[in-house]
Design a protein around this motif. Structure first.
Motif, mmCIF file in Angstrom:
data_model
loop_
_atom_site.group_PDB
_atom_site.id
_atom_site.type_symbol
_atom_site.label_atom_id
_atom_site.label_comp_id
_atom_site.label_asym_id
_atom_site.label_seq_id
_atom_site.Cartn_x
_atom_site.Cartn_y
_atom_site.Cartn_z
ATOM 1 N N LYS A 49 0.826 -1.207 0.000
ATOM 2 C CA LYS A 49 0.000 0.000 0.000
ATOM 3 C C LYS A 49 0.861 1.259 0.000
ATOM 4 N N THR A 50 1.919 1.276 0.809
ATOM 5 C CA THR A 50 2.780 2.463 0.875
ATOM 6 C C THR A 50 3.442 2.726 -0.471
ATOM 7 N N GLY A 51 3.937 1.661 -1.118
ATOM 8 C CA GLY A 51 4.567 1.837 -2.427
ATOM 9 C C GLY A 51 3.594 2.367 -3.462
ATOM 10 N N LEU A 52 2.348 1.868 -3.445
ATOM 11 C CA LEU A 52 1.335 2.343 -4.380
ATOM 12 C C LEU A 52 1.073 3.832 -4.182
ATOM 13 N N CYS A 53 0.905 4.227 -2.928
ATOM 14 C CA CYS A 53 0.571 5.628 -2.649
ATOM 15 C C CYS A 53 1.735 6.557 -2.963
ATOM 16 N N ILE A 54 2.956 6.112 -2.670
ATOM 17 C CA ILE A 54 4.112 6.948 -3.013
ATOM 18 C C ILE A 54 4.227 7.071 -4.522
ATOM 19 N N GLY A 55 3.960 5.972 -5.226
ATOM 20 C CA GLY A 55 3.978 6.040 -6.691
ATOM 21 C C GLY A 55 2.928 6.998 -7.225
ATOM 22 N N ALA A 414 -20.751 -8.379 -6.251
ATOM 23 C CA ALA A 414 -20.123 -8.830 -5.019
ATOM 24 C C ALA A 414 -19.279 -10.072 -5.228
ATOM 25 N N LYS A 415 -19.801 -11.065 -5.947
ATOM 26 C CA LYS A 415 -19.050 -12.310 -6.132
ATOM 27 C C LYS A 415 -17.780 -12.072 -6.927
ATOM 28 N N GLU A 416 -17.890 -11.253 -7.969
ATOM 29 C CA GLU A 416 -16.719 -10.962 -8.795
ATOM 30 C C GLU A 416 -15.643 -10.263 -7.973
ATOM 31 N N TYR A 417 -16.070 -9.289 -7.191
ATOM 32 C CA TYR A 417 -15.109 -8.568 -6.360
ATOM 33 C C TYR A 417 -14.527 -9.486 -5.283
ATOM 34 N N ASP A 418 -15.372 -10.339 -4.704
ATOM 35 C CA ASP A 418 -14.908 -11.266 -3.669
ATOM 36 C C ASP A 418 -13.811 -12.162 -4.215
ATOM 37 N N LYS A 419 -13.991 -12.670 -5.417
ATOM 38 C CA LYS A 419 -12.996 -13.547 -6.035
ATOM 39 C C LYS A 419 -11.687 -12.813 -6.276
ATOM 40 N N MET A 420 -11.787 -11.593 -6.797
ATOM 41 C CA MET A 420 -10.569 -10.854 -7.094
ATOM 42 C C MET A 420 -9.828 -10.472 -5.804
ATOM 43 N N ILE A 421 -10.571 -10.019 -4.790
ATOM 44 C CA ILE A 421 -9.910 -9.595 -3.544
ATOM 45 C C ILE A 421 -9.248 -10.786 -2.865
ATOM 46 N N SER A 422 -9.883 -11.927 -2.890
ATOM 47 C CA SER A 422 -9.335 -13.114 -2.223
ATOM 48 C C SER A 422 -8.038 -13.578 -2.856
ATOM 49 N N GLY A 423 -7.831 -13.281 -4.152
ATOM 50 C CA GLY A 423 -6.623 -13.760 -4.828
ATOM 51 C C GLY A 423 -5.502 -12.750 -4.910
ATOM 52 N N LEU A 424 -5.612 -11.655 -4.225
ATOM 53 C CA LEU A 424 -4.590 -10.612 -4.314
ATOM 54 C C LEU A 424 -3.271 -11.048 -3.682
ATOM 55 N N GLN A 425 -2.183 -10.687 -4.369
ATOM 56 C CA GLN A 425 -0.841 -10.963 -3.880
ATOM 57 C C GLN A 425 -0.185 -9.643 -3.467
ATOM 58 N N LYS A 426 1.018 -9.718 -2.974
ATOM 59 C CA LYS A 426 1.756 -8.512 -2.590
ATOM 60 C C LYS A 426 1.949 -7.629 -3.812
ATOM 61 N N ARG A 427 1.714 -6.334 -3.639
ATOM 62 C CA ARG A 427 1.846 -5.306 -4.672
ATOM 63 C C ARG A 427 0.795 -5.426 -5.771
ATOM 64 N N LYS A 437 -15.549 1.406 -16.892
ATOM 65 C CA LYS A 437 -16.638 0.433 -17.041
ATOM 66 C C LYS A 437 -16.488 -0.765 -16.140
ATOM 67 N N LYS A 438 -15.261 -1.158 -15.859
ATOM 68 C CA LYS A 438 -15.081 -2.376 -15.065
ATOM 69 C C LYS A 438 -13.833 -2.237 -14.197
ATOM 70 N N PRO A 439 -13.749 -3.066 -13.161
ATOM 71 C CA PRO A 439 -12.564 -3.019 -12.307
ATOM 72 C C PRO A 439 -11.365 -3.667 -12.995
ATOM 73 N N GLU A 440 -10.170 -3.331 -12.501
ATOM 74 C CA GLU A 440 -8.946 -3.909 -13.042
ATOM 75 C C GLU A 440 -8.051 -4.338 -11.908
ATOM 76 N N LEU A 441 -7.272 -5.387 -12.205
ATOM 77 C CA LEU A 441 -6.215 -5.809 -11.289
ATOM 78 C C LEU A 441 -4.886 -5.317 -11.855
ATOM 79 N N PHE A 442 -4.038 -4.786 -10.980
ATOM 80 C CA PHE A 442 -2.742 -4.328 -11.469
ATOM 81 C C PHE A 442 -1.687 -4.517 -10.390
ATOM 82 N N GLN A 443 -0.474 -4.610 -10.870
ATOM 83 C CA GLN A 443 0.673 -4.649 -9.954
ATOM 84 C C GLN A 443 1.334 -3.277 -9.994
ATOM 85 N N THR A 444 1.672 -2.755 -8.801
ATOM 86 C CA THR A 444 2.231 -1.411 -8.726
ATOM 87 C C THR A 444 3.613 -1.374 -9.364
ATOM 88 N N ARG A 445 3.924 -0.238 -9.972
ATOM 89 C CA ARG A 445 5.241 -0.064 -10.586
ATOM 90 C C ARG A 445 6.279 0.172 -9.511
#
Length: 827
Positions: A49-55, A414-427, A437-445
């Protein structure tokens, strides 16, 4: 890797495929205008989270968007650690020696490894040296430390100043600001859990501030404390003030606030940069600033107090801006826990909720970060358009976010978001943006700044020095070092001064020193300008000076005279040694010309050397009092015989008349005394004369009687002798002796009467002579005046004014080298 084309957007990272758990090559570009609907960033410790916000903040700087950042933990200090050359020597001062020892490395080797790691990481993400240099040049970075001088100190007294907003138009918002400010102040002095509707303390202070602000007047904390004892109103609501809050109990509150004001720890709150949001967001030449407010060293009450004042100042500044659809400024709060809770109502909550609802119209975006989404107000979540969600710590946290997301994203998500949140990794973060239009998953630079971890307060001076920032915000010189306002000496009156040396932001005055303003009393013509110069052709420039004004009371008890004398001194530059008061003395100013605030569009000169140091100013009052005590004897013209003294405001003719009147009274008193004595003698003598006259009359009668008897006796003897009768001569002789005796007694009594009458004439002449001498004596005394010296007691020398006085001067708007002309009235 090739550099990323941002196209005026934020480069946050790249898309991430959740199923394959692979990073894709598609960059995530975020439109900064979307932040006007605000953002929340959440994730557990270690989520990135800190790296994302600093970026994100780096991207704001690259786009020229100023930012104010609140740093409760110390992580945001890393925003100053950008090294364009990525040299190990740049990294080395920020290595953790303990970490190096644990890894069995030297600090130098660790710095080399970190430099190599950052070079590789940035290269892999398409961030090159040009980007690093652009970040360095894009904004001025600085760390503020409210309540401490480790960084740039913050002067919070401006929070009591009347905002430059129309009261009638903004009354509701200003009342909310007053309520938040008062709640923060009371919390700071230990009065927590205040209910604004029930607390007498809150009601009183809020009404005092409203009374001042609604009249366009500012208050400082000292004046606020004084008005607690003597409020500018007699009623609170329907009740008399004394019934609702008696004077004795108000004094207890004033003492509590005064103890806080007098506390040495509070002095650091009165020094440094005022909460002038415009100058915190931009340099005088318009360059954006990224200002980190480090509050890790403060306790909970102090943090709440400062955060409340800061957000209140931001809101006031925001209200004065024009509407904007783009992102004008970014406000980032690194850990919102406790400041925007779902149940409690701390003073920060109403302001933050209001800004989340209304800041969009002014182009101000809030980014709120938290590890605990359950502690975030649901109303706040409903007003946030961008959600960035990282790995969460508990199922409860996830459920709270899902409930909130369902409210803004619609049912069925809710189900779509639940699935994505449950699979989140570091960064890896879930990005939900109401503008997309839709949510996205991304890895911070990879961030451009070196992430050294939370820095301590002792490291902040080196951080600011790295950025060329001193204790007072100034301009960077060509060499990169900051030229502070205290390095520019204030011009003396009527000197030629460049306009660039004046600022719209008033320099902070050290704590414990009163600050006052002289009112503008002269129009341009009276100030010496020609008829062609109008008021609109002139700007008002305020110059500072230490002004002291005493009032000394002199008592001439023998003459029953009390005198008052004012003495004033003006110090434009603090002397290196003892002040030469005789050279610093000026005519006293009219205290009615003193104001509590400056002209709204006034400019301010920088403080001369020493004016920003309270120790350099404190003690001048006692020094002046000592000097007046030693040298300030008053010369008094007196007539000691008559016990009459000339009043300082009295003319000689009036003084002589009073002396003549006093002499006449004294003469009359003495004459009465002498006349009484002489009249008593005269009366006695006249009584004796009357008796003597009676004695003479009696003797004359006696003599006449004796003569008649003598004649009768002689006639009888003669008849007897003619008739041949026997006559005795002894009887006739006896009568003769008696007549002679009566005659002698008459002559004696007559002589005594004449003697008494002579004595009476002498006594009357003596009386006339004595009264004439008396008149002559007192006539001479009338002009028998002299001068004496009256020395005051030190306790009778009162320091009426001791302050840094801002004096207004006129200067032509279009002539930066024009002389300054006093706009105030001088004696």
């Amino acid at each position: 890797m090739a550099s990323i084309n941002r196209d005026k957007q934020f480069y946050l990272g790249k898309q991430y495929d959740l199923q394959s758990k692979k990073l894709l090559d598609t960059p995530i570009l975020y439109d900064p205008a979307d932040l006007t609907t605000h953002a929340v960033v959440t994730g557990m410790t270690g989520s990135g989270k800190t790296g994302l916000c600093i970026g994100l903040l780096e991207e704001a700087a690259l786009q020229g968007i100023p930012a104010i950042m609140i740093d409760p933990k110390g992580d945001l200090t890393n925003l100053l650690l950008h090294f364009p050359d990525l040299l190990p020597s740049d990294f080395e001062p920020w290595m953790d020696p303990d970490e190096a020892r644990r890894e069995d490395k030297t600090v130098k080797i660790m710095a080399e490894e970190k430099a190599a790691l950052w070079k590789k990481g940035l290269g892999d993400w398409g961030v090159g040296k040009e980007d690093l240099q652009k970040l360095t040049d894009a904004a001025d970075f600085a760390v503020y430390t409210p309540g401490s001088k480790s960084g740039i100190p913050v002067n919070i007294l401006s929070s009591f100043a009347c905002p430059d907003l129309d009261w009638e138009t903004n009354a509701e918002m200003l009342r909310d600001k007053i309520s938040a400010t008062v709640t923060g102040v009371l919390g700071l002095v230990g009065l927590n859990d205040i209910d604004p509707l029930r607390s007498r303390e809150h009601i009183l202070l809020a009404n005092i501030l409203e009374s001042a602000w609604s009249a366009g007047k500012s208050l400082d904390l000292t004046e606020l404390i004084m008005q607690v004892q003597n409020p500018p109103f007699d009623k609170l609501g329907a009740f008399p003030l004394e019934n609702l809050y008696p004077e004795k109990e108000r004094f207890d509150l004033a003492m509590l606030l005064n103890n806080f004001l007098a506390s040495p720890s509070f002095q650091t709150w009165m020094d440094g940069q005022s909460l002038d949001i415009a100058s915190i967001l931009y340099t005088p030449d318009g360059k954006p600033r990224h200002s980190v407010f480090y509050i890790a060293h403060l306790d909970d009450a102090e943090r709440m107090f400062f955060v409340t004042l800061l957000f209140a100042a931001i809101e006031s500044w925001m209200r004065m801006q024009r509407g904007s659809s783009g992102l004008r400024a970014l406000i980032y709060f690194d850990e919102i826990l406790g400041y925007l809770p779902p149940v409690a109502n701390p003073p920060s909550r109403p302001i933050m909720l209001r800004m989340l609802k209304q800041a969009r119209a002014f182009g101000v975006g809030l980014v709120l970060a938290t590890q605990n989404p359950v502690d975030l107000d649901y109303k706040a979540l409903s007003n946030i358009g961008t959600w960035m969600i990282g790995r969460l710590q508990t199922e409860r946290d996830k459920q709270r976010l899902l409930d909130g997301l369902e409210g803004v994203a619609g049912t069925g998500s809710a189900k779509e978001y639940d699935k994505m949140i449950s699979g989140l990794q570091k960064r890896v973060f879930l990005l939900h943006n109401v503008h997309e239009k839709k949510p996205e998953l991304f890895q911070t630079r990879w961030v451009m700044n070196y992430l050294a971890g939370p820095l301590t307060r002792t490291q902040i001076p080196a951080l600011n020095k790295l950025m060329g920032v001193s204790k007072v915000i100034g301009r960077k010189t060509a060499a990169g070092s900051a030229k502070t306002s205290t390095e520019i000496k204030a011009a003396k009156p009527s000197s030629t001064v460049a306009s660039s040396r004046f600022s719209q932001s008033r320099p902070g005055i050290p704590g414990g020193i009163q600050e006052q303003f002289l009112g503008i009393k002269l129009d341009p013509a009276d100030a010496g300008y020609g008829a062609e110069i109008k008021r609109s052709d002139l700007k008002v420039v305020y110059q500072p000076a230490v002004y002291l004004q005493t009032e000394t009371t002199y008592y001439a008890k023998k003459f029953n005279l009390t005198m008052h004398k004012k003495h004033a001194a003006m110090i434009h530059e603090l002397p290196s040694g003892s002040p030469r008061w005789e050279e610093l003395s000026v005519e006293p100013l009219d205290e009615q010309d003193f104001l509590t605030s400056a002209e709204s569009n006034g400019l301010f000169a920088t403080l001369p050397d020493g004016f920003s140091n309270a120790k350099s100013i404190q003690g001048l009052d006692n020094a002046l009092i000592d000097w007046i005590y030693r040298t300030g004897a008053a010369t008094l013209t007196v007539n000691e015989t008559l016990n009459v003294a000339m009043d300082p405001e009295e003319g000689k003719a009036d003084f002589r008349k009073r002396c003549a009147d006093a002499a006449r009274d004294a003469r009359d008193q003495e004459a009465q005394k002498l006349e009484r004595a002489l009249d008593k003698k005269l009366q006695t003598l006249e009584t004796r004369i009357k008796r003597q006259e009676m004695e003479v009359d009696q003797q004359e009668a006696e003599l006449g009687q004796r003569r008649m008897e003598e004649i009768g006796t002689a006639g009888s003897v003669l008849l007897k002798m003619l008739s041949s009768k026997k006559a005795s001569l002894s009887s006739s002789m006896t009568k003769r002796r008696m007549t002679s005796k009566a005659k002698a007694e008459l002559e004696q009594e007559t002589q005594e009467l004449e003697d008494m009458q002579a004595q009476l004439e002498d006594l009357m002449a003596e009386k006339e002579d004595v009264l004439k001498e008396l008149n002559d004596k007192w006539a001479n005394i009338v002009d028998d005046s002299t001068e004496i010296s009256v020395t005051p007691y030190k306790k009778d020398i009162y320091m009426a004014v001791f302050s840094v006085l801002w004096m207004p001067y006129y200067q032509l708007v279009d002539d930066d080298r024009a002389k300054l002309a006093p706009a105030f009235r001088v004696a």
